[in-house]
Motif scaffolding. Structure first.
Motif, PDB file in Angstrom:
ATOM      1  N   GLY A 118       2.668   7.036  -6.823  1.00 54.17           N
ATOM      2  CA  GLY A 118       1.918   8.214  -7.273  1.00 54.17           C
ATOM      3  C   GLY A 118       2.695   9.495  -7.033  1.00 54.17           C
ATOM      4  N   MET A 119       3.303   9.598  -5.867  1.00 58.60           N
ATOM      5  CA  MET A 119       4.103  10.776  -5.544  1.00 58.60           C
ATOM      6  C   MET A 119       5.314  10.865  -6.472  1.00 58.60           C
ATOM      7  SD  MET A 119       5.835  11.835  -1.914  1.00 58.60           S
ATOM      8  CE  MET A 119       4.255  12.074  -1.099  1.00 58.60           C
ATOM      9  N   PHE A 160       0.841  -1.202   0.000  1.00 60.66           N
ATOM     10  CA  PHE A 160       0.000   0.000   0.000  1.00 60.66           C
ATOM     11  C   PHE A 160       0.876   1.253   0.000  1.00 60.66           C
ATOM     12  CE2 PHE A 160      -2.329   3.399   2.114  1.00 60.66           C
ATOM     13  CZ  PHE A 160      -3.469   3.454   1.338  1.00 60.66           C
ATOM     14  N   ALA A 161       1.888   1.273   0.866  1.00 58.94           N
ATOM     15  CA  ALA A 161       2.790   2.427   0.959  1.00 58.94           C
ATOM     16  C   ALA A 161       3.489   2.669  -0.380  1.00 58.94           C
ATOM     17  CB  ALA A 161       3.813   2.208   2.072  1.00 58.94           C
ATOM     18  N   GLN A 162       3.917   1.597  -1.038  1.00 58.14           N
ATOM     19  CA  GLN A 162       4.585   1.741  -2.322  1.00 58.14           C
ATOM     20  C   GLN A 162       3.643   2.282  -3.401  1.00 58.14           C
ATOM     21  OE1 GLN A 162       6.513  -2.096  -2.986  1.00 58.14           O
ATOM     22  NE2 GLN A 162       8.500  -1.073  -2.790  1.00 58.14           N
ATOM     23  N   GLU A 163       2.388   1.903  -3.357  1.00 58.44           N
ATOM     24  CA  GLU A 163       1.418   2.448  -4.311  1.00 58.44           C
ATOM     25  C   GLU A 163       1.326   3.965  -4.146  1.00 58.44           C
ATOM     26  OE1 GLU A 163      -2.483   0.654  -4.338  1.00 58.44           O
ATOM     27  OE2 GLU A 163      -1.599  -1.349  -4.092  1.00 58.44           O
ATOM     28  N   ARG A 164       1.249   4.388  -2.904  1.00 59.93           N
ATOM     29  CA  ARG A 164       1.173   5.828  -2.628  1.00 59.93           C
ATOM     30  C   ARG A 164       2.468   6.517  -3.063  1.00 59.93           C
ATOM     31  NH1 ARG A 164      -2.865   7.641   1.212  1.00 59.93           N
ATOM     32  NH2 ARG A 164      -4.703   6.512   0.547  1.00 59.93           N
TER      33      ARG A 164
END
Length: 186
Positions: A135-136, A128-132
Motif C-alpha cells: 500500500g505504501m 501482513f507486513a508486505q501487504e502494508r
C-alpha cells in the motif's frame, strides 16, 4: 547581523529557526535567506561578516547549499573571489527542493520497498507486513508519477492548477471520474 535592515534581519532569523524543521541547520538556513534576499551575488567573506559567522561555517553552509542546488556559483570579472546567488524564481526553487527531496528521501524508500516486496514471505507476520508495504509502495509510486507530470508543467499552468484547489475534485466528481471514498471500482 548588524549590517542588515530590520526586515532582512527578521527574514534571515526566521529562516534560521525554520531550518531545523526543514532538515537543515540554522546556519545554512540563515546563509540561504541572506543570499536569497540580496540584490546582488555575495562572496563568503561578506556573508560571514553580515551574519557574524566564522568563515569555515559559511564555507560548509555554502557547500551544502550547492549540493542542494539552491545557490549558484558566479565569478565576477576582475575579482578572484567566488560569489553566490540564489535563483529569483520561487517556482524554480520549489522544484529544485522537491527534486532533491525526492532523490534523497523518496527514491531510497521506494527502492527499499521494492526489494522488500520481492522477498518471499516465510511467516504470516511477513505477509501482513508486505501487504502494508505494498500500500505504501503504490501510494508513493502514484505520487512520484504525479510529481513527474507536475514537473513538466510551466509555472503559469502550475499556478492555475494550484489556484483551482478543491474545485479540481468537484470537476472530477462532476465528470464521474472520482469515486466517493469507500466506493468499489466500476
Amino acid at each position: 547581523m548588524n549590517s542588515m535592515t530590520p526586515l532582512v534581519r527578521s527574514f534571515v532569523a526566521h529562516f534560521g529557526e525554520m531550518g531545523s524543521r526543514w532538515g537543515i541547520n540554522r546556519t545554512v538556513g540563515q546563509i540561504y535567506a541572506l543570499i536569497f534576499v540580496s540584490p546582488r551575488p555575495l562572496h563568503a567573506d561578506e556573508i560571514a561578516e553580515r551574519l557574524e559567522f566564522s568563515r569555515s561555517n559559511v564555507s560548509m553552509g555554502l557547500k551544502e547549499l550547492q549540493a542542494w542546488r539552491l545557490v549558484k556559483l558566479r565569478h565576477l570579472s576582475g575579482d578572484r573571489r567566488e560569489y553566490f546567488e540564489a535563483p529569483s524564481d520561487a517556482w524554480e526553487i520549489f522544484r529544485t527542493l522537491a527534486e532533491e527531496r525526492r532523490r534523497r528521501e523518496i527514491e531510497p524508500t521506494l527502492s527499499m520497498l521494492r526489494n522488500a516486496l520481492l522477498e518471499e514471505p516465510t511467516h504470516e507476520e511477513d505477509r501482513f507486513a508486505q501487504e502494508r508495504m505494498k500500500g505504501m509502495h503504490d501510494l508513493i509510486e502514484l505520487l512520484t508519477t504525479w510529481f513527474d507530470d507536475v514537473q513538466r508543467m510551466d509555472a503559469q499552468t502550475l499556478a492555475q492548477l494550484m489556484k483551482m484547489g478543491s474545485r479540481v475534485g468537484k470537476l472530477l466528481e462532476y465528470t464521474g471520474k472520482l469515486r466517493p471514498q469507500g466506493a468499489l471500482p466500476r
